[in-house]
Write an enzyme that holds these catalytic residues in place. Structure first.
Site, PDB file in Angstrom:
ATOM      1  N   ASP A  69       0.876  -1.179   0.000  1.00 23.53           N
ATOM      2  CA  ASP A  69       0.000   0.000   0.000  1.00 23.53           C
ATOM      3  C   ASP A  69       0.914   1.230   0.000  1.00 23.53           C
ATOM      4  O   ASP A  69       2.102   1.137   0.313  1.00 23.53           O
ATOM      5  CB  ASP A  69      -0.872  -0.040   1.274  1.00 23.53           C
ATOM      6  CG  ASP A  69      -1.546   1.279   1.565  1.00 23.53           C
ATOM      7  OD1 ASP A  69      -2.247   1.775   0.661  1.00 23.53           O
ATOM      8  OD2 ASP A  69      -1.346   1.820   2.672  1.00 23.53           O
ATOM      9  N   ASP A 100      -0.296   5.144   0.799  1.00 19.74           N
ATOM     10  CA  ASP A 100      -0.589   6.179   1.814  1.00 19.74           C
ATOM     11  C   ASP A 100      -0.705   5.581   3.211  1.00 19.74           C
ATOM     12  O   ASP A 100      -1.542   4.713   3.437  1.00 19.74           O
ATOM     13  CB  ASP A 100      -1.873   6.922   1.438  1.00 19.74           C
ATOM     14  CG  ASP A 100      -1.646   7.802   0.219  1.00 19.74           C
ATOM     15  OD1 ASP A 100      -2.351   7.623  -0.782  1.00 19.74           O
ATOM     16  OD2 ASP A 100      -0.734   8.647   0.262  1.00 19.74           O
ATOM     17  N   ARG A 117     -13.914  11.003  -1.712  1.00 17.91           N
ATOM     18  CA  ARG A 117     -13.947  11.632  -0.384  1.00 17.91           C
ATOM     19  C   ARG A 117     -14.593  13.011  -0.441  1.00 17.91           C
ATOM     20  O   ARG A 117     -15.362  13.401   0.435  1.00 17.91           O
ATOM     21  CB  ARG A 117     -12.518  11.733   0.153  1.00 17.91           C
ATOM     22  CG  ARG A 117     -12.408  12.105   1.633  1.00 17.91           C
ATOM     23  CD  ARG A 117     -11.002  11.856   2.164  1.00 17.91           C
ATOM     24  NE  ARG A 117     -10.650  10.460   2.024  1.00 17.91           N
ATOM     25  CZ  ARG A 117      -9.437  10.032   1.661  1.00 17.91           C
ATOM     26  NH1 ARG A 117      -8.451  10.869   1.418  1.00 17.91           N
ATOM     27  NH2 ARG A 117      -9.207   8.741   1.531  1.00 17.91           N
ATOM     28  N   HIS A 150     -10.036  17.992  -7.506  1.00 24.17           N
ATOM     29  CA  HIS A 150      -9.070  16.949  -7.134  1.00 24.17           C
ATOM     30  C   HIS A 150      -7.748  17.127  -7.876  1.00 24.17           C
ATOM     31  O   HIS A 150      -6.673  16.922  -7.312  1.00 24.17           O
ATOM     32  CB  HIS A 150      -9.658  15.557  -7.410  1.00 24.17           C
ATOM     33  CG  HIS A 150      -8.818  14.457  -6.834  1.00 24.17           C
ATOM     34  ND1 HIS A 150      -8.151  13.565  -7.612  1.00 24.17           N
ATOM     35  CD2 HIS A 150      -8.503  14.159  -5.551  1.00 24.17           C
ATOM     36  CE1 HIS A 150      -7.461  12.737  -6.830  1.00 24.17           C
ATOM     37  NE2 HIS A 150      -7.664  13.080  -5.580  1.00 24.17           N
ATOM     38  N   THR A 182      -2.577   0.720  -4.558  1.00 29.78           N
ATOM     39  CA  THR A 182      -2.975   1.937  -3.842  1.00 29.78           C
ATOM     40  C   THR A 182      -4.220   2.574  -4.436  1.00 29.78           C
ATOM     41  O   THR A 182      -4.556   2.364  -5.600  1.00 29.78           O
ATOM     42  CB  THR A 182      -1.843   2.994  -3.868  1.00 29.78           C
ATOM     43  OG1 THR A 182      -2.280   4.177  -3.196  1.00 29.78           O
ATOM     44  CG2 THR A 182      -1.446   3.349  -5.304  1.00 29.78           C
ATOM     45  N   ASN A 219       0.879  10.841  -7.737  1.00 33.63           N
ATOM     46  CA  ASN A 219       1.299  10.905  -6.335  1.00 33.63           C
ATOM     47  C   ASN A 219       2.332   9.825  -6.016  1.00 33.63           C
ATOM     48  O   ASN A 219       3.276  10.063  -5.274  1.00 33.63           O
ATOM     49  CB  ASN A 219       0.086  10.755  -5.415  1.00 33.63           C
ATOM     50  CG  ASN A 219      -0.842  11.943  -5.482  1.00 33.63           C
ATOM     51  OD1 ASN A 219      -0.483  12.986  -6.036  1.00 33.63           O
ATOM     52  ND2 ASN A 219      -2.043  11.806  -4.944  1.00 33.63           N
TER      53      ASN A 219
HETATM   54  C1  XBP Z   1      -5.223   6.244   0.603  1.00 33.72           C
HETATM   55  C2  XBP Z   1      -6.376   6.943   0.012  1.00 33.72           C
HETATM   56  C3  XBP Z   1      -6.124   8.044  -0.951  1.00 33.72           C
HETATM   57  C4  XBP Z   1      -5.498   9.234  -0.225  1.00 33.72           C
HETATM   58  C5  XBP Z   1      -5.709  10.504  -1.008  1.00 33.72           C
HETATM   59  O1  XBP Z   1      -4.706   5.440  -0.428  1.00 33.72           O
HETATM   60  O2  XBP Z   1      -7.501   6.573   0.262  1.00 33.72           O
HETATM   61  O3  XBP Z   1      -7.382   8.418  -1.479  1.00 33.72           O
HETATM   62  O4  XBP Z   1      -6.159   9.404   1.024  1.00 33.72           O
HETATM   63  O5  XBP Z   1      -5.106  10.348  -2.288  1.00 33.72           O
HETATM   64  P1  XBP Z   1      -3.862   4.072  -0.067  1.00 33.72           P
HETATM   65  P2  XBP Z   1      -5.950  10.752  -3.608  1.00 33.72           P
HETATM   66  O6  XBP Z   1      -4.632   2.973  -0.713  1.00 33.72           O
HETATM   67  O7  XBP Z   1      -2.493   4.301  -0.678  1.00 33.72           O
HETATM   68  O8  XBP Z   1      -3.787   3.949   1.454  1.00 33.72           O
HETATM   69  O9  XBP Z   1      -6.541  12.109  -3.341  1.00 33.72           O
HETATM   70  O10 XBP Z   1      -4.939  10.731  -4.706  1.00 33.72           O
HETATM   71  O11 XBP Z   1      -6.994   9.672  -3.717  1.00 33.72           O
HETATM   72 MG    MG Z   2      -3.050   3.298   3.125  1.00 36.94          MG
END
Ligand code: XBP
Ligand code: MG
Length: 236
Positions: free
Chosen positions: A9, A11, A55, A81, A121, A127
């Site tokens: 993953d 973030d 979101r 976004h 991810t 990103n």
């Molecule tokens: C975490 C998420 C992402 C980030 C925001 O992703 O849910 O949406 O919070 O990034 P991960 P974006 O699966 O890596 O934990 O605004 O690009 O969606």
């Molecule tokens: Mg994550």
């Protein structure tokens, strides 16, 4: 059972990025003339929904019932976004968000031992590139055999889509792999794909439910402990 691949993953796992996302959302709201502000407490709630566009829509739907949606609401969300992603990638390129403890060493040592590496991810490819160009160098993509990001699958985490996409790309079965995650959404996604999943905690997700995880770590600063727990043959 020898592990053939580690699926990461991004973030919260590769780096503690979520507050950088939060700050970037707020910069985009201000730039787009919106008096919206996501503080830490609100963002913690909004993280229930993965994907930045999703979101934003969740926030409007559940917190702004009287918001007058523009005629082209999809376009409005997409532009907002994209603006946010511009602020976020700028933040990453300034080196504001380093990789978490042990991550670079794990990636380099596992790759050197011939273990396949991949990314699964919810965030955007831009990103991922901005984060890893700083964290691993301009040739960061050479470490990974598959890079599953954002909108390439119809359903984001906790749906298993992104992990199933990565398994198809790697031509591996779930039992050949382990996943490394940070959130309940991510854990559910990887488990639903049949992948044994390890969790590292972070400030936004540390109180979430990690039932089903193979093990939970504060972080990977003690890599030998993680190697033992995950039965990883590193280093020989
Ligand atoms: C975490 C998420 C992402 C980030 C925001 O992703 O849910 O949406 O919070 O990034 P991960 P974006 O699966 O890596 O934990 O605004 O690009 O969606
Ligand atoms: Mg994550």
């Amino acid at each position: 059972m020898t592990i053939k691949a580690i699926i990461f993953d991004v973030d919260g796992t590769l780096a503690d990025t979520e507050d950088g996302h939060r700050q970037s959302f707020n910069k985009a709201f201000a730039e787009c003339g919106l008096e919206w502000n996501w503080d830490v407490a609100l963002y913690d709630k909004l993280l229930k929904v993965t994907g930045g566009k999703e979101r934003i829509k969740y926030y409007v739907q559940d917190w702004l019932p009287d918001f007058k949606k523009p005629d082209d609401y999809e376009g409005f969300v997409k532009t907002l976004h994209l603006t946010k992603t511009g602020h976020y990638t700028a933040m990453l390129r300034e080196g504001a968000i380093p990789l978490r403890p042990g991550i670079k060493q794990l990636i380099t040592e596992a790759h050197a031992e011939g273990i396949t590496l991949a990314i699964a991810t919810t965030t955007t490819p831009e990103n991922v590139s901005a984060l890893l160009e700083v964290g691993l160098g301009k040739d960061w993509a050479n470490y990974f055999s598959a890079n599953g990001c954002g909108d390439i699958v119809p359903n984001k985490k906790p749906a298993p889509d992104i992990y199933n996409w990565v398994l198809r790309e790697l031509k591996l079965s779930p039992t050949d792999c382990i996943a490394l995650e940070d959130s309940n959404n991510g854990l559910r996604s990887a488990l639903a794909a049949g992948i044994k999943t390890y969790v590292t905690l972070n400030p936004y997700t540390c109180k979430q439910d990690f039932a089903g995880a193979a093990a939970v770590f504060d972080d990977l600063s003690d890599l030998p402990d993680f190697y033992r727990s995950a039965s990883l043959p590193i280093p020989k």
